[in-house]
Design a protein around this motif. Sequence first.
Motif, PDB file in Angstrom:
ATOM      1  N   THR A   1      29.866  40.605  39.481  1.00  0.00           N
ATOM      2  CA  THR A   1      30.744  39.538  39.954  1.00  0.00           C
ATOM      3  C   THR A   1      31.926  40.137  40.703  1.00  0.00           C
ATOM      4  O   THR A   1      32.452  41.174  40.327  1.00  0.00           O
ATOM      5  N   SER A   2      32.371  39.449  41.756  1.00  0.00           N
ATOM      6  CA  SER A   2      33.492  39.951  42.533  1.00  0.00           C
ATOM      7  C   SER A   2      34.786  39.818  41.728  1.00  0.00           C
ATOM      8  O   SER A   2      34.899  38.997  40.807  1.00  0.00           O
ATOM      9  N   LEU A   3      35.766  40.616  42.105  1.00  0.00           N
ATOM     10  CA  LEU A   3      37.060  40.583  41.436  1.00  0.00           C
ATOM     11  C   LEU A   3      37.674  39.193  41.533  1.00  0.00           C
ATOM     12  O   LEU A   3      38.175  38.652  40.537  1.00  0.00           O
ATOM     13  N   ASN A   4      37.634  38.582  42.712  1.00  0.00           N
ATOM     14  CA  ASN A   4      38.225  37.243  42.886  1.00  0.00           C
ATOM     15  C   ASN A   4      37.579  36.215  41.963  1.00  0.00           C
ATOM     16  O   ASN A   4      38.267  35.358  41.405  1.00  0.00           O
ATOM     17  N   THR A   5      36.279  36.303  41.782  1.00  0.00           N
ATOM     18  CA  THR A   5      35.577  35.370  40.900  1.00  0.00           C
ATOM     19  C   THR A   5      36.009  35.584  39.461  1.00  0.00           C
ATOM     20  O   THR A   5      36.278  34.626  38.732  1.00  0.00           O
TER      21      THR A   5
ATOM     22  N   VAL B   1      39.551  48.125  40.307  1.00  0.00           N
ATOM     23  CA  VAL B   1      39.065  47.982  41.683  1.00  0.00           C
ATOM     24  C   VAL B   1      39.979  48.714  42.668  1.00  0.00           C
ATOM     25  O   VAL B   1      39.523  49.430  43.551  1.00  0.00           O
ATOM     26  N   HIS B   2      41.292  48.537  42.513  1.00  0.00           N
ATOM     27  CA  HIS B   2      42.247  49.037  43.512  1.00  0.00           C
ATOM     28  C   HIS B   2      42.990  50.303  43.097  1.00  0.00           C
ATOM     29  O   HIS B   2      43.704  50.890  43.907  1.00  0.00           O
ATOM     30  N   GLY B   3      42.858  50.707  41.849  1.00  0.00           N
ATOM     31  CA  GLY B   3      43.576  51.880  41.370  1.00  0.00           C
ATOM     32  C   GLY B   3      44.867  51.485  40.663  1.00  0.00           C
ATOM     33  O   GLY B   3      45.363  50.376  40.796  1.00  0.00           O
ATOM     34  N   SER B   4      45.402  52.434  39.934  1.00  0.00           N
ATOM     35  CA  SER B   4      46.599  52.209  39.132  1.00  0.00           C
ATOM     36  C   SER B   4      47.828  52.765  39.846  1.00  0.00           C
ATOM     37  O   SER B   4      47.724  53.351  40.922  1.00  0.00           O
ATOM     38  N   LEU B   5      48.982  52.612  39.224  1.00  0.00           N
ATOM     39  CA  LEU B   5      50.203  53.206  39.758  1.00  0.00           C
ATOM     40  C   LEU B   5      50.099  54.726  39.684  1.00  0.00           C
ATOM     41  O   LEU B   5      49.431  55.268  38.796  1.00  0.00           O
TER      42      LEU B   5
END
Length: 152
Positions: free
Chosen positions: A2-6, A51-55
């Motif tokens: 499933t996509s992140l947005n979903t 999905v996008h990485g952390s700080l």
Amino acid sequence: MTSLNTRLADLAAMPPTQLRSAWRDTFKSPAPDIGPDLLRRGIANRLQERVHGSLTGATKREIERLRKRVERTGKAGYAHAISLKTGTRLVRSWNGKSYHVLVCDNGFEFEGRHYASLSHIAREITGAHWSGPRFFGLKKRSEYKPRVPANA
């Protein structure tokens, strides 16, 4: 998959019991005793990190430093703090001579000596008190708050 947005949209519709289950699946530990809104936010944050990485480590350390300062003083400090990466070389011409400063992990190196602040180096160069960040062109005069005398 499933996509992140979903997955984020699904969180908005989940009842508290389902959120607690999703927390266990996401964090591999029981959900803390917090409300559904915070559970949603925590789960959403973790999903986005995956999905996008952390700080970065440096950002996490800066947040921790500011957190401790707020705990101690009630204030976080200046909003426009200067952040220089280790290895950066600052160059300043003064009275016809060029001066080079190396940014280190725990301060600055100038002419083979270690300094804790740029202001100490600016004084060494000029013989007068200067704001180090201003002397090296990292801040403009307008970014400084005027000092108000204690008896004013």
